[in-house]
Design an enzyme around this catalytic site. Structure first.
Site, mmCIF file in Angstrom:
data_model
loop_
_atom_site.group_PDB
_atom_site.id
_atom_site.type_symbol
_atom_site.label_atom_id
_atom_site.label_comp_id
_atom_site.label_asym_id
_atom_site.label_seq_id
_atom_site.Cartn_x
_atom_site.Cartn_y
_atom_site.Cartn_z
ATOM 1 N N VAL A 188 0.825 -1.205 0.000
ATOM 2 C CA VAL A 188 0.000 0.000 0.000
ATOM 3 C C VAL A 188 0.861 1.258 0.000
ATOM 4 C CG1 VAL A 188 -1.712 1.270 1.326
ATOM 5 C CG2 VAL A 188 -1.905 -1.200 1.079
ATOM 6 N N ASP A 220 11.030 3.786 5.241
ATOM 7 C CA ASP A 220 10.800 2.415 5.714
ATOM 8 C C ASP A 220 11.907 2.047 6.687
ATOM 9 O OD1 ASP A 220 8.916 -0.080 4.399
ATOM 10 O OD2 ASP A 220 10.545 -0.619 5.757
ATOM 11 N N THR A 228 -5.441 -0.092 7.134
ATOM 12 C CA THR A 228 -6.789 -0.437 7.586
ATOM 13 C C THR A 228 -6.781 -0.567 9.100
ATOM 14 O OG1 THR A 228 -7.101 -1.623 5.547
ATOM 15 C CG2 THR A 228 -8.641 -2.133 7.328
ATOM 16 N N PHE A 243 -8.154 1.081 -1.405
ATOM 17 C CA PHE A 243 -9.024 0.046 -1.997
ATOM 18 C C PHE A 243 -8.276 -0.672 -3.123
ATOM 19 C CE2 PHE A 243 -11.798 3.423 -0.350
ATOM 20 C CZ PHE A 243 -12.569 2.703 0.557
ATOM 21 N N PHE A 246 -17.057 -10.086 -8.466
ATOM 22 C CA PHE A 246 -16.898 -10.812 -7.202
ATOM 23 C C PHE A 246 -17.948 -11.888 -6.999
ATOM 24 C CE2 PHE A 246 -13.265 -9.241 -4.820
ATOM 25 C CZ PHE A 246 -12.807 -8.366 -5.766
ATOM 26 N N LEU A 247 -18.339 -12.506 -8.103
ATOM 27 C CA LEU A 247 -19.250 -13.645 -8.043
ATOM 28 C C LEU A 247 -18.578 -14.861 -8.662
ATOM 29 C CD1 LEU A 247 -22.813 -12.264 -8.922
ATOM 30 C CD2 LEU A 247 -21.934 -12.996 -6.701
ATOM 31 N N CYS A 260 -6.028 -8.886 2.921
ATOM 32 C CA CYS A 260 -7.113 -8.031 3.435
ATOM 33 C C CYS A 260 -8.378 -8.773 3.847
ATOM 34 C CB CYS A 260 -7.458 -6.970 2.400
ATOM 35 S SG CYS A 260 -6.187 -5.714 2.297
ATOM 36 N N LYS A 296 -8.203 -10.984 7.045
ATOM 37 C CA LYS A 296 -7.855 -10.158 8.211
ATOM 38 C C LYS A 296 -8.978 -9.181 8.556
ATOM 39 C CE LYS A 296 -4.826 -6.733 7.120
ATOM 40 N NZ LYS A 296 -5.516 -5.470 7.280
HETATM 41 C C1 UDX Z 1 -1.267 -2.738 3.949
HETATM 42 C C2 UDX Z 1 -1.984 -1.860 4.943
HETATM 43 O O1 UDX Z 1 -1.145 -1.015 5.566
HETATM 44 C C3 UDX Z 1 -2.869 -2.673 5.790
HETATM 45 O O2 UDX Z 1 -3.488 -1.925 6.776
HETATM 46 C C4 UDX Z 1 -3.861 -3.135 4.828
HETATM 47 O O3 UDX Z 1 -4.968 -3.653 5.456
HETATM 48 C C5 UDX Z 1 -3.199 -4.158 3.935
HETATM 49 O O4 UDX Z 1 -2.173 -3.590 3.274
HETATM 50 P P1 UDX Z 1 0.951 -3.779 3.453
HETATM 51 O O5 UDX Z 1 1.289 -2.595 2.629
HETATM 52 O O6 UDX Z 1 0.599 -5.029 2.750
HETATM 53 O O7 UDX Z 1 -0.229 -3.390 4.436
HETATM 54 O O8 UDX Z 1 2.018 -3.994 4.596
HETATM 55 P P2 UDX Z 1 3.416 -4.674 4.570
HETATM 56 O O9 UDX Z 1 3.667 -5.305 3.259
HETATM 57 O O10 UDX Z 1 3.499 -5.410 5.849
HETATM 58 O O11 UDX Z 1 4.404 -3.417 4.622
HETATM 59 C C6 UDX Z 1 4.560 -2.549 5.673
HETATM 60 C C7 UDX Z 1 5.910 -1.811 5.547
HETATM 61 O O12 UDX Z 1 6.033 -0.878 6.584
HETATM 62 C C8 UDX Z 1 7.127 -2.712 5.602
HETATM 63 O O13 UDX Z 1 7.976 -2.423 4.533
HETATM 64 C C9 UDX Z 1 7.794 -2.338 6.942
HETATM 65 O O14 UDX Z 1 9.196 -2.475 6.904
HETATM 66 C C10 UDX Z 1 7.365 -0.903 7.108
HETATM 67 N N1 UDX Z 1 7.318 -0.407 8.491
HETATM 68 C C11 UDX Z 1 6.731 -1.129 9.458
HETATM 69 C C12 UDX Z 1 7.866 0.839 8.796
HETATM 70 O O15 UDX Z 1 8.427 1.508 7.924
HETATM 71 N N2 UDX Z 1 7.776 1.314 10.063
HETATM 72 C C13 UDX Z 1 7.234 0.602 11.072
HETATM 73 O O16 UDX Z 1 7.201 1.078 12.205
HETATM 74 C C14 UDX Z 1 6.675 -0.654 10.755
HETATM 75 C C1 UDX Z 2 -8.888 -6.701 -1.713
HETATM 76 C C2 UDX Z 2 -9.937 -5.649 -2.153
HETATM 77 O O1 UDX Z 2 -10.455 -5.988 -3.436
HETATM 78 C C3 UDX Z 2 -9.326 -4.273 -2.152
HETATM 79 O O2 UDX Z 2 -10.312 -3.305 -2.478
HETATM 80 C C4 UDX Z 2 -8.785 -4.042 -0.755
HETATM 81 O O3 UDX Z 2 -8.312 -2.768 -0.583
HETATM 82 C C5 UDX Z 2 -7.743 -5.063 -0.420
HETATM 83 O O4 UDX Z 2 -8.346 -6.348 -0.471
HETATM 84 P P1 UDX Z 2 -6.921 -8.090 -2.821
HETATM 85 O O5 UDX Z 2 -6.944 -8.893 -1.567
HETATM 86 O O6 UDX Z 2 -5.630 -7.593 -3.315
HETATM 87 O O7 UDX Z 2 -7.884 -6.806 -2.699
HETATM 88 O O8 UDX Z 2 -7.539 -8.970 -4.002
HETATM 89 P P2 UDX Z 2 -8.956 -9.279 -4.624
HETATM 90 O O9 UDX Z 2 -8.818 -9.213 -6.093
HETATM 91 O O10 UDX Z 2 -10.034 -8.500 -4.021
HETATM 92 O O11 UDX Z 2 -9.116 -10.837 -4.263
HETATM 93 C C6 UDX Z 2 -9.177 -11.286 -2.923
HETATM 94 C C7 UDX Z 2 -9.416 -12.764 -2.890
HETATM 95 O O12 UDX Z 2 -10.748 -13.058 -3.301
HETATM 96 C C8 UDX Z 2 -8.507 -13.591 -3.808
HETATM 97 O O13 UDX Z 2 -8.082 -14.746 -3.124
HETATM 98 C C9 UDX Z 2 -9.398 -13.948 -4.970
HETATM 99 O O14 UDX Z 2 -9.013 -15.133 -5.594
HETATM 100 C C10 UDX Z 2 -10.737 -14.067 -4.291
HETATM 101 N N1 UDX Z 2 -11.882 -13.844 -5.197
HETATM 102 C C11 UDX Z 2 -12.106 -12.615 -5.740
HETATM 103 C C12 UDX Z 2 -12.776 -14.890 -5.457
HETATM 104 O O15 UDX Z 2 -12.610 -16.015 -4.961
HETATM 105 N N2 UDX Z 2 -13.858 -14.652 -6.259
HETATM 106 C C13 UDX Z 2 -14.102 -13.430 -6.817
HETATM 107 O O16 UDX Z 2 -15.105 -13.285 -7.530
HETATM 108 C C14 UDX Z 2 -13.181 -12.380 -6.546
#
Ligand code: UDX
Ligand code: UDX
Length: 439
Positions: free
Chosen positions: A11, A30, A121, A152, A249-250, A260, A263
């Site tokens: 993100v 980071d 989130t 999103f 999403f069906l 996401c 969690k």
């Molecule tokens: C994101 C969102 O932040 C989470 O809330 C959402 O629901 C899912 O996606 P993501 O970007 O996937 O999380 O997180 P992650 O891949 O774990 O990366 C977090 C980064 O923050 C890492 O590179 C970590 O090194 C860094 N970090 C962590 C900092 O720079 N400072 C800190 O104190 C902790």
């Molecule tokens: C999701 C949300 O779509 C995004 O808006 C949010 O911010 C982060 O979480 P992501 O987890 O990256 O994104 O992927 P997504 O394409 O939504 O798929 C999530 C899971 O659902 C995957 O395992 C996918 O295979 C599954 N899926 C999705 C299904 O089984 N059926 C569907 O029709 C769509």
């Protein structure tokens, strides 16, 4: 506008790069110096289509910077985004320790008033908690305003989603902060909803919970279709024409995974529980998904009786295509189960193998070559609908495998295609196909 982004995970990195692309000067911070080193050289630390080009372009433009030093990153910033992870705790609730650490780092290093935007989130109420935490710990009398701006993004299309999303949600305590953030986001040219902070936080959880509900709903329908002789794809198509339902999403399959949906659904159940509300609907959505992830095991066992000593080709490790991310992937439950049942597993994925090796404690073989995975296999299990798996010539199964029995967790092939092949085929919510019986 000078923007700092804390956290360069999926993100944070995509957000920071996109903000630089629309003209802001962005410095991504980071705590992991190795990530920072790579990113500074224009090497992406995650696989995301289109990201590498944008990183390199904006580094060269002088608008995108990376650092592991908060003091340097926060110096002169007008707005600071928090985009660190919020993984789930064992009880399902969100672990806010990284967000709190980012808050402490902000407090210790800012030298003027800034707006702090929470992208991660976080449960309803967290924005206020973080604002107070920062303002309690700042030095020199500076203070921050807070905004909730949930993401999103879908992994694998995060860059596309950033520039072509459906909406931008901005939750603030005052109109001026909302206006500043709307101005920052204006070049994205998307509808902007300005709202209060708690509603913004809730929009994120509700959106993800609703999408997860759609998936579990269609998966339940799929399981029912199998018992009743209907085809879930036809059913989903027919439902999707109704604009109140919509076609997205069906897609039935072996359940949702990723960083996401699992969690955030757990966190919302937890959040509801804290407010003395039993979120029974969402609890069922989660239960359906947990069962769905193991559904193919039942199908495999009813076909083979036992898989002891059988060679299983597992096609796909990532939780979905176009990402090397395995978080909550059905592969994480399927593979250990197959190994426990005595199968000899070879797992194929075009890009997630190195991540997978860090995750599995069970002994399996890995390959990035689809044909090698199929060689001499007794059955294949499709976990991820990678393009090369979907586009494979079905004769390749019969040519390479000892017995071409395919369990497709993603409904990759039309039944027409399957019926013209020698493949024995089991998918989700659709009739199975056994060549001997139809010949
Ligand atoms: C994101 C969102 O932040 C989470 O809330 C959402 O629901 C899912 O996606 P993501 O970007 O996937 O999380 O997180 P992650 O891949 O774990 O990366 C977090 C980064 O923050 C890492 O590179 C970590 O090194 C860094 N970090 C962590 C900092 O720079 N400072 C800190 O104190 C902790
Ligand atoms: C999701 C949300 O779509 C995004 O808006 C949010 O911010 C982060 O979480 P992501 O987890 O990256 O994104 O992927 P997504 O394409 O939504 O798929 C999530 C899971 O659902 C995957 O395992 C996918 O295979 C599954 N899926 C999705 C299904 O089984 N059926 C569907 O029709 C769509």
């Amino acid at each position: 506008m000078k923007i700092a982004v804390i956290g360069t995970g999926y993100v944070g990195l995509v957000t920071g790069v996109a903000l630089s692309e629309i003209g802001h000067t962005v410095i991504c911070i980071d705590v992991d110096p190795e990530k920072v080193e790579k990113l500074s050289q224009g090497i992406p630390t995650i696989y995301e289509p289109g990201l590498k080009e944008l990183i390199q372009k904006n580094i060269n433009n002088g608008r995108l910077f990376f650092t592991s030093e908060h003091r340097r990153g926060l110096e002169g910033a007008d707005v600071v985004y928090i985009a660190v992870g919020t993984p789930q705790r064992r009880d399902g609730s969100a672990n806010l320790s990284y967000v709190e650490q980012a808050a402490v780092d902000i407090a210790a290093n800012i030298t003027r008033n800034v707006i702090v935007v929470i992208k991660s989130t976080v449960p309803v109420g967290t924005n206020f908690h973080i604002k107070e935490l920062i303002n309690r710990n700042t030095v020199n009398g500076v203070h921050v305003r807070i905004a909730s701006n949930p993401e999103f993004l879908r992994e694998g299309s995060a860059v596309h989603d950033t520039f072509h999303g459906d909406r931008i949600v901005i939750g603030t305590e005052d109109g001026e902060t909302a206006d500043i953030l709307a101005e920052i986001n204006k070049p994205f040219d998307m509808p902007i909803l300005k709202t209060d902070i708690s509603s913004a936080e809730m929009i994120k959880y509700s959106s993800n919970a609703f999408l997860a509900t759609k998936i579990s709903f269609i998966n339940e329908i799929a399981n029912l279709c199998e018992s009743l002789g209907a085809n879930v794809e036809e059913v989903a198509k027919g439902m999707g024409f109704d604009h109140r339902i919509g076609p997205d999403f069906l897609k039935a399959g072996i359940g949702y995974g990723g960083s996401c949906f699992p969690k955030d659904t757990n966190a919302l159940v937890q959040l509801a529980g804290n407010a003395d509300h039993e979120f029974n609907l969402l609890k069922s959505v989660i239960e359906v998904n947990n069962n769905q992830q193991l559904l193919l095991i039942d199908k495999i066992l009813s076909r083979f009786g036992s898989v002891r000593g059988k060679r299983a080709a597992v096609l796909g490790l990532a939780f979905k295509p176009n990402t090397d991310d395995l978080r909550e992937s059905p592969a994480l439950v399927m593979i250990p189960k197959l190994v426990k049942l005595g199968a000899d597993v070879i797992a194929y994925d075009p890009i997630a193998v190195s991540n997978a090796k860090k995750q599995f404690s069970v002994e399996i073989e890995y390959t990035e070559d689809l044909n090698e995975a199929l060689q001499d296999a007794d059955f294949a299990v499709i976990i991820t609908d990678w393009a090369d798996v979907k586009n494979i010539d079905l004769s390749a199964f019969a040519a390479a495998m000892r017995t071409p029995v395919v369990f497709d967790g993603r409904n990759c092939y039309s039944l027409d295609r399957v019926r013209k092949s020698e493949v024995e085929y089991y998918s989700i919510g659709r009739p199975s196909h056994t060549p001997e019986l139809t010949k």
